[in-house]
Design a protein around this motif. Structure first.
Motif, mmCIF file in Angstrom:
data_model
loop_
_atom_site.group_PDB
_atom_site.id
_atom_site.type_symbol
_atom_site.label_atom_id
_atom_site.label_comp_id
_atom_site.label_asym_id
_atom_site.label_seq_id
_atom_site.Cartn_x
_atom_site.Cartn_y
_atom_site.Cartn_z
ATOM 1 N N ILE A 125 -18.758 46.007 1.059
ATOM 2 C CA ILE A 125 -19.462 44.777 1.373
ATOM 3 C C ILE A 125 -20.711 44.573 0.513
ATOM 4 N N ASP A 126 -21.479 45.627 0.255
ATOM 5 C CA ASP A 126 -22.765 45.463 -0.419
ATOM 6 C C ASP A 126 -22.648 44.772 -1.779
ATOM 7 N N PRO A 127 -21.716 45.163 -2.660
ATOM 8 C CA PRO A 127 -21.595 44.444 -3.938
ATOM 9 C C PRO A 127 -21.211 42.975 -3.735
ATOM 10 N N LEU A 128 -20.385 42.731 -2.720
ATOM 11 C CA LEU A 128 -19.974 41.343 -2.457
ATOM 12 C C LEU A 128 -21.158 40.496 -2.000
ATOM 13 N N ARG A 129 -21.997 41.098 -1.157
ATOM 14 C CA ARG A 129 -23.149 40.339 -0.677
ATOM 15 C C ARG A 129 -24.114 40.033 -1.831
ATOM 16 N N ASN A 130 -24.267 40.953 -2.742
ATOM 17 C CA ASN A 130 -25.140 40.720 -3.889
ATOM 18 C C ASN A 130 -24.610 39.611 -4.795
ATOM 19 N N GLY A 131 -23.302 39.512 -4.873
ATOM 20 C CA GLY A 131 -22.713 38.498 -5.743
ATOM 21 C C GLY A 131 -22.430 37.180 -5.052
ATOM 22 N N LEU A 132 -22.795 37.068 -3.772
ATOM 23 C CA LEU A 132 -22.462 35.878 -2.989
ATOM 24 C C LEU A 132 -23.040 34.583 -3.554
ATOM 25 N N PRO A 133 -24.302 34.537 -4.012
ATOM 26 C CA PRO A 133 -24.832 33.273 -4.560
ATOM 27 C C PRO A 133 -24.000 32.738 -5.724
ATOM 28 N N SER A 161 -15.233 43.200 -6.583
ATOM 29 C CA SER A 161 -14.661 44.434 -6.019
ATOM 30 C C SER A 161 -14.041 45.299 -7.101
ATOM 31 N N VAL A 162 -13.382 44.671 -8.056
ATOM 32 C CA VAL A 162 -12.771 45.431 -9.155
ATOM 33 C C VAL A 162 -13.855 46.115 -9.975
ATOM 34 N N GLU A 163 -14.917 45.364 -10.274
ATOM 35 C CA GLU A 163 -16.019 45.938 -11.051
ATOM 36 C C GLU A 163 -16.681 47.094 -10.298
ATOM 37 N N ALA A 164 -16.659 47.026 -8.978
ATOM 38 C CA ALA A 164 -17.266 48.092 -8.173
ATOM 39 C C ALA A 164 -16.334 49.279 -8.015
ATOM 40 N N GLY A 165 -15.124 49.175 -8.561
ATOM 41 C CA GLY A 165 -14.192 50.286 -8.534
ATOM 42 C C GLY A 165 -13.439 50.448 -7.226
ATOM 43 N N GLN A 166 -13.293 49.389 -6.483
ATOM 44 C CA GLN A 166 -12.555 49.488 -5.222
ATOM 45 C C GLN A 166 -11.064 49.651 -5.506
ATOM 46 N N PRO A 167 -10.363 50.438 -4.705
ATOM 47 C CA PRO A 167 -8.923 50.633 -4.916
ATOM 48 C C PRO A 167 -8.124 49.367 -4.614
ATOM 49 N N ALA A 168 -6.940 49.304 -5.191
ATOM 50 C CA ALA A 168 -6.095 48.117 -5.044
ATOM 51 C C ALA A 168 -5.779 47.820 -3.577
#
Length: 395
Positions: free
Chosen positions: A18-26, A124-131
């Motif tokens: 969630i944290d990377p997504l929240r940072n990229g939300l704007p 999410s991909v940039e953050a390295g989350q699995p498929a």
């Protein structure tokens, strides 16, 4: 077989997702708004004005609520979702109030879901989350949009139903006021409240209540219907049809055949009560049967003659006074013959044909009438009085 979308209310994503997504939300919000403006033309103008700021905030709030929803382990899942659903419901109602269909709004949801998912997936991909995690996340995004879409559809439908009921009630108030003969300024105000554009004229139709629902579908959409039964005519209702005079009146006759309808005269729309009054009088004089259509224009003489029933009764008694000494059956035959003789201008053969008697019988009866009336049958004033008195046969 296609699996149903996951329940977004109960599923949770870990904090590291969630944290990377929240940072990229704007950034994702801005991309989503730009795509909606570009791909849904109906929203280009709203976004350009003050309303655009509100819609942009709504998009950001929806995305933020989604992230809050899927990042609250152990919390009540209904709280954030209820807020989002309520906002989507209000958005649907607002679209209905603005006179827009749901097409643009649902298209905006589809575009928003696609663009938002693409932006969030890239993060999410940039953050390295699995498929597998990204796939779960995609499912949650589209389940969330489905929830919001359904809420907006419900809000739109409810607003249309509510506004439709309100307009229907105002139309009924206008119709009641027309029937009551309210002043023109009152009627104009009610017409404006009902968003009903007055025509030049209205024509009253009087018909059985059970048939009105079939007839009204055949008529001008602006047709007004009386909600209650017509006073003193149980089971009868009234419709008011805009501008059916002239060449369209025969068309109206054809449309109404088979429904036992009385058609009143065309009147200036604010005077429509007089059209209904005429129709009611003809209904009492000559009610239609077997699906017939009765036009009041064809019964004007009867309406005039019976305008004052007590005066007609007095005139009849006075005009028939010379027959007071005749017995019942004989008097009835003489009255029948005198009436026919007046209406046929003294043509003996026509009188005989109407009464199904021999011309000699007509001659005999007229001789007796001349004995009783004397020169009065040659007096224009007496002939006029007798014609009016006998114009409408007694029931």
């Amino acid at each position: 077989m296609k699996q149903p979308l996951r329940d977004v209310r109960s599923y949770r994503l870990p904090t590291e997702v969630i944290d990377p997504l929240r940072n990229g939300l704007p950034k994702v919000s801005s991309q989503t708004i730009a795509a909606i403006v570009r791909e849904v033309p109906a929203y280009a103008e709203p976004f350009a004005g003050v309303l655009g700021h509100k819609i942009a905030r709504a998009v950001r709030a929806a995305l933020g609520t989604f992230l809050n929803l899927v990042s609250r382990p152990g919390a009540d899942p209904g709280t954030p979702m209820a807020s989002a659903v309520e906002a989507a419901y209000a958005l649907g109602r607002g679209e209905a109030r603005s006179g827009r269909s749901l097409d643009a709004l649902l298209a905006a949801y589809r575009v928003g879901a696609r663009v938002a998912w693409r932006g969030l997936a890239e993060i999410s991909v940039e953050a390295g989350q699995p498929a597998a995690t990204i796939a779960d996340f995609a499912e949650l995004v589209f389940a969330y949009i489905d929830e919001l879409s359904a809420a907006s559809v419900a809000g739109h439908a409810d607003e249309l139903a509510a506004s439709g009921r309100l307009r229907q009630r105002r139309m009924q108030e206008l119709t009641q006021a027309l029937v009551a003969g309210e002043p023109a300024h009152v009627l104009q105000g009610l017409a404006e409240q009902a968003e009903w554009v007055p025509p030049q004229t209205l024509t009253a139709l009087l018909l059985p209540e059970r048939g009105a629902r079939w007839v009204i579908d055949l008529l001008d959409p602006r047709t007004l219907q009386l909600a209650d039964a017509v006073p003193d005519l149980p089971g009868m209702t009234a419709l008011f049809v805009p501008d059916p005079q002239g060449c369209s009146r025969p068309t109206l006759h054809r449309l109404l055949t088979g429904h036992n309808v009385v058609i009143g005269p065309a009147r200036p729309w604010a005077e429509a009560s007089s059209s209904l009054d005429r129709a009611c009088r003809v209904q009492r004089l000559s009610p239609p049967s077997d699906g017939a259509v009765v036009d009041t224009e064809e019964h004007l003489a009867a309406v005039v003659v019976t305008a004052d029933p007590s005066a007609l009764e007095d005139l009849r008694a006075w005009a028939l006074m010379p027959l007071a000494g005749e017995r019942g059956t004989a008097a009835a035959k003489l009255i029948e013959t005198l009436r026919s003789w007046l209406l046929h201008h003294g043509r003996r053969e026509d009188v005989a044909a109407e009464l199904f008697v021999h011309p000699q019988t007509v001659r005999y009866r007229m001789a007796r009438l001349r004995e009783l009336y004397g020169d009065r049958l040659r007096d224009p004033q007496w002939v006029l009085a007798l014609t009016i008195a006998l114009a409408i046969p007694e029931p």
